[in-house]
Design a protein around this motif. Structure first.
Motif, PDB file in Angstrom:
ATOM      1  N   THR A 134       0.851  -1.189   0.000  1.00  0.00           N
ATOM      2  CA  THR A 134       0.000   0.000   0.000  1.00  0.00           C
ATOM      3  C   THR A 134       0.885   1.236   0.000  1.00  0.00           C
TER       4      THR A 134
ATOM      5  N   PRO B 257      -1.184   0.874   7.133  1.00  0.00           N
ATOM      6  CA  PRO B 257      -2.433   1.045   7.888  1.00  0.00           C
ATOM      7  C   PRO B 257      -2.250   1.304   9.376  1.00  0.00           C
ATOM      8  N   TRP B 258      -1.029   1.168   9.873  1.00  0.00           N
ATOM      9  CA  TRP B 258      -0.781   1.460  11.297  1.00  0.00           C
ATOM     10  C   TRP B 258      -0.079   2.811  11.470  1.00  0.00           C
TER      11      TRP B 258
ATOM     12  N   CYS C 113      -4.613   6.931  13.462  1.00  0.00           N
ATOM     13  CA  CYS C 113      -5.737   6.386  14.232  1.00  0.00           C
ATOM     14  C   CYS C 113      -7.073   6.585  13.519  1.00  0.00           C
ATOM     15  N   ASP C 114      -7.049   6.762  12.196  1.00  0.00           N
ATOM     16  CA  ASP C 114      -8.267   7.080  11.458  1.00  0.00           C
ATOM     17  C   ASP C 114      -8.933   5.880  10.819  1.00  0.00           C
ATOM     18  N   ASN C 115      -8.565   4.677  11.215  1.00  0.00           N
ATOM     19  CA  ASN C 115      -9.122   3.470  10.594  1.00  0.00           C
ATOM     20  C   ASN C 115     -10.302   2.936  11.388  1.00  0.00           C
ATOM     21  N   ASP C 116     -11.112   2.107  10.730  1.00  0.00           N
ATOM     22  CA  ASP C 116     -12.310   1.556  11.376  1.00  0.00           C
ATOM     23  C   ASP C 116     -11.971   0.697  12.587  1.00  0.00           C
TER      24      ASP C 116
ATOM     25  N   ASN D  20      -9.490   1.103  14.697  1.00  0.00           N
ATOM     26  CA  ASN D  20      -8.856   1.821  15.809  1.00  0.00           C
ATOM     27  C   ASN D  20      -9.814   2.022  16.975  1.00  0.00           C
TER      28      ASN D  20
ATOM     29  N   TYR E 237      -3.110  -1.587  15.848  1.00  0.00           N
ATOM     30  CA  TYR E 237      -3.253  -2.425  14.657  1.00  0.00           C
ATOM     31  C   TYR E 237      -2.997  -3.893  15.000  1.00  0.00           C
TER      32      TYR E 237
ATOM     33  N   ARG F 286      -6.577  -5.223  14.794  1.00  0.00           N
ATOM     34  CA  ARG F 286      -6.761  -5.596  13.385  1.00  0.00           C
ATOM     35  C   ARG F 286      -6.237  -6.995  13.120  1.00  0.00           C
TER      36      ARG F 286
END
Length: 622
Positions: free
Chosen positions: A124, A128-129, A132-135, A137, A207, A211
C-alpha cells in the motif's frame, strides 16, 4: 535387493554438504536472534554481555550441537530410533524431543502467519498502522505528535480529540489536580501522573491488537470468533512448508539456498539504512558501545546468557539429529558445528546493531529515551519496528523487507522441526517411506488444525500458553537426560571412537580435551544450573497485564509434561519388554551402528554385532 536395503535407499540424503550446512545454519538462526538477543544485550550491560554469552556458548551450546550432529550422522537415524538402540532404557527420550518439535511447530507457524499478514498489509502507499483514522482503531489509539499539540494547550489527546484535564482524568474516575496530575478524592496518596492515568496505545499496537489479533476485550472464558484472514495466512504458511518439504531433504535442501541466505541480505540492507538515520548512534550506544561491566556480577545476566544460547542453537529438539542423519558418513560435522555455532552468535550481535539503530531513530523522532522504545519478542517485531518504519521515507518498502526477512528466518526453523516429526514417523514405519508426500501432507494438515485455536480473537492467549510451556523446562530436562545417556551410560570413550576412528574426523589434542571436559563435566553442570535458574525466574504465563487463570496455568504444566513424561514411560516400556537381564537396558543393541553396517548384516555379508573394541552390546540371533 532386500526390502530393508530398499528402505535405507528411500530414506534419502543431502544433495551436497552445502545443503546440510545451510539447513543447520537456517535452523539455528531464527526469530530469537533478531527479537530477543539484542534486547538481552541492551538490558544486561551491552558489550559486557558478550563475555557470559560466549562462555555459555562454549560450555553448553557448542558441545550439545556437535554431540547431536555426531549422533545423527553416525547412525543415519532419527532421535526416536537412535536412543533405544544406544540404550533401551532411553526408549522414550527421542519421542520426547519429537513431541517438543511438534508442539513448537504449531505456534511457530502462527508467527509466520502474522508476518504474512503484515507483508500483505505493506502492499500500500500508506501503512495502515500510521494513524488512528481506521475503522479498527479504538479510542485508546493516540499519536504522540497530536498529543504534543494538545499538551501545548494544557490538554490531553484521547479518542482523536483534545480533552480538558478534568474530562481526561474523569475517563478513569479521577479528578484533575492540575495540568499534569490526577487523583482519587476518596483515597489518600492517590496522586498519579495524568499521562499514565489513562491507558493509551500507539497506532502500531492498536493495529496488532485489534486488526491482526482482535484480542481487545477477550479472555480465556470468551475467546471470540475466528479471524479468517489470519486462518488464510496460517494455511498459506503450512502450504509453503508442505511444498518445500514434500520430498524431504531432497526438496528442502534446495530451498535453503534462498531461505538461509536472504535474511543476511536484508539485515545488511537494513543496517545500511539504519546507520544513516538520525538518532541511530544513540540506539547503538545504548545497545553495545557503552558496556556496563558491573552487570557481570549479577547472576541474572549469566542466567539470561545461558538460556539464550541454549535455546538459540536448538539442541534437544530432535532437529539437529534429524538433519545430520541425512549426511554422508564421513562428513566433518565437527567443523560444521563450530562454524555454525559462532555464525549464529555473530548474527545475533549484528542483528542488534540493525535493530537498535532503528530504535535509536524511533526514540529521536518521538523525543523519548531509547529505554522507552526498547522491547523484545513479538512486541518488537509487530509493534515497535512497524512504528519505526512509518517515520521513514518509502515506509512500505522497509516494512516489506523486514517481514520478508522474518518469514525466511522462520521457515528454515520450521522446516527442521517438521522434518524431525516426519522423519520420526518414516523411521518408525518403514513401509511409509514410499508415501513420503502423503506423510508430510497429513502431518502439516494436522499441525495446521491444531493451530486454529490461535487464530481466534483471543487466540494469542493460546499462543502464549504454548510459548511459555511447550519448550521451556522440558527441553532442559531432555538435554540433561541426553548428555547423561550418551557420555555416562553409553560412554565418552566409545562415543569419541566413533568420531575419530569410524567417521575419520581429525580432532586436535586441545579439542579432544575440550570435548572431554565439557561433555563429561561442564555441560551437565551448566545444564543443571540453567534448570535451576529457569525455575527460580519462572513466572506464570501471561500476555500484557493479563495473567492467565490458575486452571490455564495447570493446562500449561500438562503441556510441558506431555513431552517429559515420555522419558519415564519409555523406561517402563523398556523394562516390561526386556527379556534379558537388567544390564541389557543400559548397553547398546547391535543396530547402534552406521547404516552401511546394518545393511551388510541384513544382507548376510556381516553376521556380527556392531562393536568397537571392548564395547559391550546386547547379543541377538541374526
Amino acid at each position: 535387493m532386500m526390502k530393508q536395503d530398499k528402505d535405507e535407499e528411500e530414506r534419502g540424503m543431502w544433495g551436497n554438504q552445502r545443503e546440510f550446512f545451510l539447513s543447520c545454519l537456517g535452523y539455528a538462526v531464527g526469530f530469537g536472534n533478531v527479537w530477543r538477543f539484542p534486547y538481552l544485550a541492551y538490558k544486561n550491560g551491552g558489550a559486557a554481555f558478550l563475555i557470559p554469552y560466549v562462555i555459555m556458548l562454549l560450555c553448553t551450546g557448542l558441545p550439545l550441537f556437535f554431540m547431536e550432529l555426531v549422533l545423527g550422522q553416525y547412525t543415519s537415524l532419527g532421535p526416536n530410533i537412535i536412543f533405544p538402540k544406544m540404550a533401551p532404557i532411553f526408549a522414550g527420550l527421542g519421542w520426547g524431543m519429537i513431541m517438543v518439535s511438534a508442539l513448537v511447530s504449531i505456534y511457530y507457524n502462527v508467527i509466520l502467519a502474522w508476518a504474512f499478514f503484515y507483508t500483505f498489509a505493506s502492499f500500500t502507499s500508506e501503512l495502515p498502522w500510521t494513524d488512528c483514522d481506521n475503522d479498527f482503531n479504538t479510542p485508546e489509539c493516540y499519536l504522540l505528535q497530536e498529543d504534543k499539540v494538545c499538551k501545548n494547550m494544557s490538554m490531553f489527546y484521547y479518542n482523536q480529540m483534545c480533552l480538558e484535564p478534568d474530562a481526561y482524568c474523569g475517563l478513569v474516575n479521577l479528578v484533575s489536580l492540575n495540568a499534569s496530575h490526577c487523583y482519587d478524592p476518596n483515597e489518600n496518596d492517590s496522586l498519579v501522573v495524568a499521562d499514565g492515568a489513562v491507558h493509551r496505545i500507539t497506532p502500531s499496537e492498536d493495529y496488532y491488537r485489534n486488526r491482526v489479533l482482535g484480542v481487545t476485550g477477550k479472555t480465556w472464558e470468551d475467546m471470540g470468533g475466528m479471524q479468517w484472514e489470519l486462518v488464510g495466512c496460517l494455511a498459506l504458511a503450512w502450504l509453503i512448508v508442505f511444498a518445500c518439504m514434500v520430498k524431504g531433504v531432497k526438496s528442502s535442501g534446495k530451498v535453503v539456498y534462498f531461505t538461509a541466505l536472504f535474511p543476511y541480505v536484508v539485515l545488511i540492507i537494513l543496517f545500511g539504512k539504519g546507520i544513516t538515520l538520525e538518532g541511530a548512534s544513540l540506539g547503538i550506544d545504548y545497545y553495545f558501545l557503552k558496556p556496563d561491566w558491573s552487570r557481570l556480577a549479577d547472576t541474572e545476566v549469566w542466567s539470561d546468557a545461558a538460556i539464550q544460547i541454549f535455546y538459540s542453537l536448538g539442541s534437544s529438539y530432535g532437529g539437529l539429529i534429524t538433519l545430520a542423519s541425512y549426511n554422508k558418513f564421513k562428513n566433518n560435522c565437527m567443523r560444521d558445528a563450530i562454524v555454525i555455532a559462532f555464525a549464529n552468535c555473530s548474527t545475533s550481535v549484528f542483528a542488534g546493531f540493525v535493530i537498535f539503530s532503528i530504535l535509536g531513530f524511533l526514540a529521536h523522532e518521538l523525543g523519548v529515551g531509547v529505554e522507552e522504545v526498547a522491547s523484545s519478542g513479538s512486541g518488537l517485531a509487530f509493534v515497535v519496528y512497524p512504528a519505526a518504519v512509518t517515520l521513514m521515507p518509502l515506509a512500505p518498502l522497509w516494512s516489506l523487507l523486514f517481514f520478508a526477512m522474518l518469514i525466511t528466518l522462520g521457515l528454515d526453523s520450521q522446516f527442521t522441526m517438521v522434518e524431525a516429526v516426519t522423519t520420526a514417523i518414516l523411521d518408525q514405519f518403514l513401509s511409509l517411506r514410499s508415501r513420503k508426500p502423503l506423510v508430510v501432507g497429513v502431518t502439516c494438515l494436522l499441525l495446521f488444525i491444531m493451530g486454529l485455536t490461535m487464530c481466534l480473537e483471543g487466540g494469542v492467549y493460546m499462543f502464549e500458553l504454548f510459548f511459555f510451556f511447550s519448550s521451556g523446562l522440558s527441553v532442559i530436562i531432555l538435554a540433561i537426560t541426553e548428555i547423561v545417556g550418551v557420555h555416562y551410560v553409553y560412554g565418552f570413550k566409545k562415543f569419541f571412537r566413533h568420531i575419530t576412528e569410524d567417521m575419520g574426523i581429525v580432532v586436535p589434542r586441545p579439542l579432544h580435551a575440550y570435548w572431554l571436559l565439557t561433555w563429561c563435566a561442564v555441560t551437565p553442570l551448566a545444564l543443571l544450573g540453567i534448570l535451576v535458574f529457569s525455575v527460580i525466574y519462572f513466572v506464570p504465563a501471561y500476555w500484557g497485564e493479563y495473567v492467565f487463570p490458575l486452571g490455564i496455568q495447570v493446562l500449561g504444566w500438562l503441556l510441558l509434561f506431555s513431552s517429559v513424561i515420555l522419558v519415564p514411560l519409555g523406561m517402563i516400556y523398556a523394562v516390561m519388554t526386556n527379556s534379558g537381564s537388567g544390564k541389557d537396558l543400559f548397553v547398546p543393541t547391535p543396530d547402534f551402528c552406521p547404516a552401511h553396517v546394518r545393511e551388510e548384516r541384513r544382507s548376510g555379508q556381516v553376521n556380527k554385532a556392531c562393536v568397537i573394541k571392548d564395547a559391550p552390546v546386547v547379543t541377538v540371533h541374526l
